[in-house]
Enzyme design. Structure first.
Site, PDB file in Angstrom:
ATOM      1  N   ILE A  31       0.830  -1.199   0.000  1.00 46.67           N
ATOM      2  CA  ILE A  31       0.000   0.000   0.000  1.00 46.67           C
ATOM      3  C   ILE A  31       0.868   1.253   0.000  1.00 46.67           C
ATOM      4  O   ILE A  31       0.528   2.264  -0.640  1.00 46.67           O
ATOM      5  CB  ILE A  31      -0.979  -0.009   1.195  1.00 46.67           C
ATOM      6  CG1 ILE A  31      -2.030   1.094   1.039  1.00 46.67           C
ATOM      7  CG2 ILE A  31      -0.249   0.145   2.516  1.00 46.67           C
ATOM      8  CD1 ILE A  31      -2.984   0.902  -0.094  1.00 46.67           C
ATOM      9  N   ALA A  32       2.008   1.211   0.678  1.00 47.81           N
ATOM     10  CA  ALA A  32       2.925   2.352   0.675  1.00 47.81           C
ATOM     11  C   ALA A  32       3.459   2.615  -0.727  1.00 47.81           C
ATOM     12  O   ALA A  32       3.605   3.767  -1.154  1.00 47.81           O
ATOM     13  CB  ALA A  32       4.074   2.110   1.647  1.00 47.81           C
ATOM     14  N   LYS A 113      -5.890   3.257   7.140  1.00 44.69           N
ATOM     15  CA  LYS A 113      -7.040   2.720   7.868  1.00 44.69           C
ATOM     16  C   LYS A 113      -6.738   1.296   8.346  1.00 44.69           C
ATOM     17  O   LYS A 113      -5.964   0.573   7.691  1.00 44.69           O
ATOM     18  CB  LYS A 113      -8.291   2.775   6.979  1.00 44.69           C
ATOM     19  CG  LYS A 113      -8.212   1.960   5.669  1.00 44.69           C
ATOM     20  CD  LYS A 113      -8.565   0.523   5.879  1.00 44.69           C
ATOM     21  CE  LYS A 113      -8.303  -0.321   4.666  1.00 44.69           C
ATOM     22  NZ  LYS A 113      -8.256  -1.770   4.975  1.00 44.69           N
ATOM     23  N   ARG A 181      -1.028 -11.724   8.677  1.00 44.59           N
ATOM     24  CA  ARG A 181      -1.216 -10.814   9.814  1.00 44.59           C
ATOM     25  C   ARG A 181      -2.673 -10.708  10.229  1.00 44.59           C
ATOM     26  O   ARG A 181      -2.969 -10.493  11.415  1.00 44.59           O
ATOM     27  CB  ARG A 181      -0.680  -9.428   9.467  1.00 44.59           C
ATOM     28  CG  ARG A 181      -1.413  -8.744   8.325  1.00 44.59           C
ATOM     29  CD  ARG A 181      -0.955  -7.322   8.059  1.00 44.59           C
ATOM     30  NE  ARG A 181      -1.658  -6.725   6.942  1.00 44.59           N
ATOM     31  CZ  ARG A 181      -2.848  -6.162   7.022  1.00 44.59           C
ATOM     32  NH1 ARG A 181      -3.478  -6.113   8.187  1.00 44.59           N
ATOM     33  NH2 ARG A 181      -3.427  -5.631   5.957  1.00 44.59           N
ATOM     34  N   ASP A 194     -10.188  -4.708   8.610  1.00 44.08           N
ATOM     35  CA  ASP A 194      -9.450  -4.568   7.362  1.00 44.08           C
ATOM     36  C   ASP A 194     -10.360  -4.303   6.165  1.00 44.08           C
ATOM     37  O   ASP A 194     -10.061  -3.449   5.330  1.00 44.08           O
ATOM     38  CB  ASP A 194      -8.619  -5.826   7.107  1.00 44.08           C
ATOM     39  CG  ASP A 194      -7.469  -5.558   6.145  1.00 44.08           C
ATOM     40  OD1 ASP A 194      -6.531  -4.851   6.536  1.00 44.08           O
ATOM     41  OD2 ASP A 194      -7.521  -6.054   5.002  1.00 44.08           O
TER      42      ASP A 194
END
Length: 343
Positions: A31-32, A113, A181, A194
């Site tokens: 996502i980064a 989020k 995770r 999530d």
């Protein structure tokens, strides 16, 4: 009767007077990477630094995404005087501690989020930001996309009549790896935090806080929520929201009103389009499609420009997703997880 011409909401287009902030990124996951590329391609913002748990991972990320500085530690990035705002894309169990650290350093912060894993921790973050006088926002990217602004405009003009319910789902098969995770109890795992947060925030956006919460579902072998159907009461009206980490669902959403309804294309949480349908069975629908060219994960750019605009306006929080609403959405998830017995 449906309007033949739809409203034109003001989009978060770049170069409209917002400051060009220098961004640091904590985290070097997928996502980064999408965020860094979207910012570079579609905003007037600049990602200048990155830090990750492993220095070599930060260096690799910096090379891949054209970032000038790869810091050896998170502390170094937070202390970097050339960083104005920090985007936290670390695992959600780390959001609270990292967010408090960035706030204490006097920097603005965008936290992926969910903002935190509980409503109580979200309130800790917002209280700290308010006390420090820095801007804090949850990276709920769906709120700042053109389709969300169109939905707000249609609702504000009364085209839907009285909004009565939301029906939405979001499911992805993410539970096949026992080490994932999301399957680890006590770390913010499970489907609701999530994925389920997307249908719940949509309901909150158009109907506000629920008056009742009812959740049914199932748990994984590790004890986190695997599936859930959450029914949110809003007075006499009800919304039905489904999520799962066991299967891929259509990821569609419908907002129903007394005069018309909005059907959002799937996946409804990314830039797509929508259809406006009248309560009159024989009236032809009206179609709207996002024609900005900012598609798929590039839609992350909208939230970066929105944050810069809000900072430039001297705000302490997003007017489209306030601190109080962010905590309220997490309180809904807290209660749904409690009813399911999720760890």
């Amino acid at each position: 009767m449906l309007p033949r011409t739809l409203p034109e909401p003001e989009l978060f287009l770049p170069g409209r007077g917002e400051p060009s902030l220098r961004w640091g990124v904590i985290g070097a996951g997928w996502i980064a990477g999408f965020f860094a590329d979207a910012v570079r391609a579609h905003t007037a913002q600049t990602v200048v630094a990155v830090a990750a748990r492993r220095p070599e991972r930060a260096e690799e990320f910096a090379r891949a995404h054209g970032i000038h500085t790869a810091h050896a530690t998170v502390d170094a990035l937070i202390d970097d005087p050339f960083v104005d705002v920090v985007y936290i894309a670390a695992p959600q169990i780390d959001h609270l501690a990292l967010g408090l650290q960035v706030i204490a350093a006097g920097k603005h912060v965008l936290i992926e989020k969910p903002l935190a894993t509980t409503a109580a921790d979200a309130r800790r973050l917002t209280s700290a930001a308010q006390a420090a006088g820095v801007f804090l926002m949850e990276a709920m990217w769906s709120r700042y996309q053109p389709q969300a602004l169109m939905i707000r405009a249609l609702a504000a003009e009364g085209i839907l009549g009285d909004i009565t319910s939301v029906m939405a789902d979001h499911g992805q098969p993410l539970a096949d790896d026992p080490s994932h995770r999301l399957l680890v109890p006590g770390t913010g795992g499970g489907a609701l935090l999530d994925l389920g947060i997307y249908p719940i925030q949509l309901d909150s956006m158009v109907l506000g806080d629920p008056t009742s919460i009812t959740a049914v579902g199932s748990l994984t072998a590790s004890g986190v929520d695997a599936t859930s159907t959450v029914v949110l009461g809003h007075g006499v009206e009800q919304s039905t929201l489904m999520t799962s980490i066991l299967t891929k669902t259509p990821t569609l959403a419908t907002i129903c009103g007394t005069d018309a309804r909005i059907e959002i294309d799937g996946p409804f949480h990314i830039p797509t389009g929508l259809t406006l349908r009248s309560a009159d069975l024989f009236e032809p629908p009206v179609r709207w499609t996002d024609d900005t060219g900012v598609s798929l994960m590039d839609g992350l750019a909208w939230e970066a420009t929105a944050l810069a605009r809000f900072v430039g306006e001297g705000r302490a929080e997003s007017p489209l997703h306030t601190h109080a609403e962010t905590a309220s959405i997490l309180a809904t998830i807290d209660e749904a997880r409690r009813q399911l017995g999720a760890l």
